[in-house]
Design an enzyme around this catalytic site. Structure first.
Site, short mmCIF file in Angstrom:
data_model
loop_
_atom_site.label_atom_id
_atom_site.label_comp_id
_atom_site.label_asym_id
_atom_site.label_seq_id
_atom_site.Cartn_x
_atom_site.Cartn_y
_atom_site.Cartn_z
N LEU A 100 75.26 60.58 21.67
CA LEU A 100 75.55 59.46 20.77
C LEU A 100 74.46 58.40 20.74
CD1 LEU A 100 79.39 59.03 21.35
CD2 LEU A 100 78.19 60.40 19.63
N ARG A 102 71.48 58.83 20.05
CA ARG A 102 70.47 59.19 19.05
C ARG A 102 71.05 59.93 17.85
NH1 ARG A 102 70.77 62.76 23.01
NH2 ARG A 102 70.45 64.97 22.65
N CYS A 203 50.46 80.20 11.73
CA CYS A 203 49.01 80.07 11.53
C CYS A 203 48.41 79.18 12.60
CB CYS A 203 48.72 79.46 10.16
SG CYS A 203 49.07 80.53 8.75
N CYS A 217 64.30 67.60 25.02
CA CYS A 217 64.90 66.28 25.26
C CYS A 217 65.84 66.30 26.46
CB CYS A 217 65.63 65.80 24.02
SG CYS A 217 64.54 65.42 22.63
N CYS A 278 52.24 85.34 7.36
CA CYS A 278 51.85 84.91 6.00
C CYS A 278 50.44 85.34 5.64
CB CYS A 278 52.00 83.40 5.85
SG CYS A 278 50.68 82.40 6.61
N CYS A 390 66.32 69.27 42.80
CA CYS A 390 65.90 68.47 41.66
C CYS A 390 67.12 68.31 40.76
CB CYS A 390 64.72 69.11 40.93
SG CYS A 390 65.10 70.70 40.17
#
Length: 437
Positions: A100, A102, A203, A217, A278, A390
């Site tokens: 919430l 973000r 590419c 994130c 492509c 950790c």
């Protein structure tokens, strides 16, 4: 209400700006603007660059938004507000509390609700004239191509590498422009791919990065307003493409530094004729297994690395038994200082992974001292257990490898193991009062 359907009396629209003509990109006939449409969009209708013709193109266009998170929320919000005719909203996840700060379309009242449905509900309150179609699923090789083909422009708002390659390849195969953005910590970037002869994502990045070097994130954090800024710019590029104004970022990448408050453009290489998807002789002619290609899972959740063998790891339950037995050992917390400030186990010695990697002498001195103190109860010749923790059990695995290499460097006989799942596993399985972040 679907794009093009008007309940009120119509007001004929003609002339106006809208940039160069792209009628061929808009599906179906463009019906006139209604009186209420003119009232709603009046502030942008008077812009010569958009005008009535540009607004009609918007109302006749469809956009696929891949991800209804920090980027997808502002993208979808501004596209709906601008009057894009149809929005496809793709997201497999549900709204969670840590979204919430973000993900501004969602609300506390919709915690646990599928994000695609939550976003569609919020957008319906903003502009009921836009048709919002939620897809409560993960984009995959089996469904991506059809979803992309059903829309005129694609906005990639995902937060993982496999999905980026998947969306890119689907857009190339379907001949659709792709507006892609990313945001992490205090930085972001934006580019438009596969548009007007420009390069595609492959590419520029023909090979994915090693999985252990990728941070999202969930791992690295993000200031909530940063994806908001990038998502708004992403919506701007979509609107310019859909309305006929044309994209700005199809030959360059926009970089944003929030700490400095600075934007800059870098020029992109042109389309690579040797590109696998492509190029002039493509080898990727169908969608593939992108998780296998990237060596990582297609999720924005916290990733799990597998660098150690099972014998070099213990569960949080196993470590709890060691702790309860009061057996001599040392627990080393290798998180960054900012995370230790959030929460910590009081008996742990903090030595950040970056200090270990850099061979910081002060940190190694503290570690030797702690080992020496613990060895008093274990006996000088005994092998002393070192456990490394950790947040999630990723950095701790890297630290184990470093400490194993230091075992002959004044640390004495030690055995080093990491705690699988880290402190977040401790919080969920051992101590419900321990904070999760």
């Amino acid at each position: 209400m679907a794009a093009g359907k008007r309940a009120e009396g119509s007001v004929l629209g003609g002339g106006g700006g809208g940039g160069e003509s792209q009628e061929s990109e808009a599906p179906g006939p463009l019906l006139p603007l209604s009186r209420l449409d003119i009232r709603r969009y009046s502030r942008q209708l008077v812009l010569p660059e958009l005008g009535v013709s540009g607004q009609l193109r918007l109302s006749g266009s469809s956009v696929l938004v891949v991800g209804c998170g920090g980027l997808g929320c502002p993208v979808a919000q501004y596209l709906a507000a601008a009057g894009v005719g149809r929005l496809g909203l793709v997201d497999p996840d549900v709204v969670e509390l840590d979204n919430l700060h973000r993900q501004v379309l969602h609300r506390e009242s919709r915690l646990g609700t599928p994000k695609a449905r939550s976003a569609a509900s919020a957008l319906g309150e903003l502009n009921s004239r836009v048709r919002c179609v939620p897809y409560e699923l993960a984009l995959s090789p089996s469904n991506a191509l059809q979803l992309v083909r059903d829309h005129d422009v694609v906005a990639d708002c995902s937060d993982n590498v496999p999905t980026r390659y998947l969306v890119n390849d689907a857009c190339v195969l379907a001949g659709k422009p792709l507006v892609s953005a990313s945001a992490l910590r205090l930085e972001g970037q934006l580019a438009v791919y596969n548009h007007r002869g420009g390069p595609c994502y492959r590419c520029l990045f023909p090979k994915p990065p090693p999985p252990e070097t990728v941070t999202n994130c969930a791992d690295g954090g993000v200031l909530g307003v940063v994806p908001g800024i990038l998502g708004t710019l992403q919506a701007l590029e979509v609107i310019k493409i859909a309305s006929g104004m044309g994209a700005t970022c199809h030959g360059s990448m926009l970089l944003f530094d929030a700490l400095e408050g600075r934007f800059r453009h870098i020029k992109l290489r042109p389309r690579d004729p040797r590109c696998a998807v492509c190029g002039d002789h493509p080898t990727v002619t169908a969608l593939q297994d992108y998780e296998e290609f990237c060596g990582s899972s297609a999720t924005d959740k916290c990733r799990a690395l597998h660098l150690l063998s099972g014998e070099e790891r213990v569960s949080v339950e196993e470590y709890k038994r060691v702790l309860d037995s009061r057996a001599p050992h040392v627990l080393v917390d290798v998180r960054p200082p900012v995370e230790v400030d959030i929460c910590r186990l009081p008996h742990a010695l903090h030595v950040s992974l970056s200090k270990l990697e850099g061979g910081d002498e002060g940190s190694l001195k503290s570690l030797r001292q702690r080992i020496h103190e613990a060895r008093q109860g274990a006996g000088d010749s005994a092998v002393l257990p070192l456990y490394v923790v950790c947040k999630l059990g990723n950095d701790s695995q890297k630290a184990v490898r470093i400490l194993q290499g230091l075992s002959q460097n004044g640390l004495g006989p030690i055995s080093v193991k990491d705690i699988r799942g880290g402190l977040m596993a401790w919080a969920s399985k051992i101590d419900e009062e321990f904070p999760q972040y």
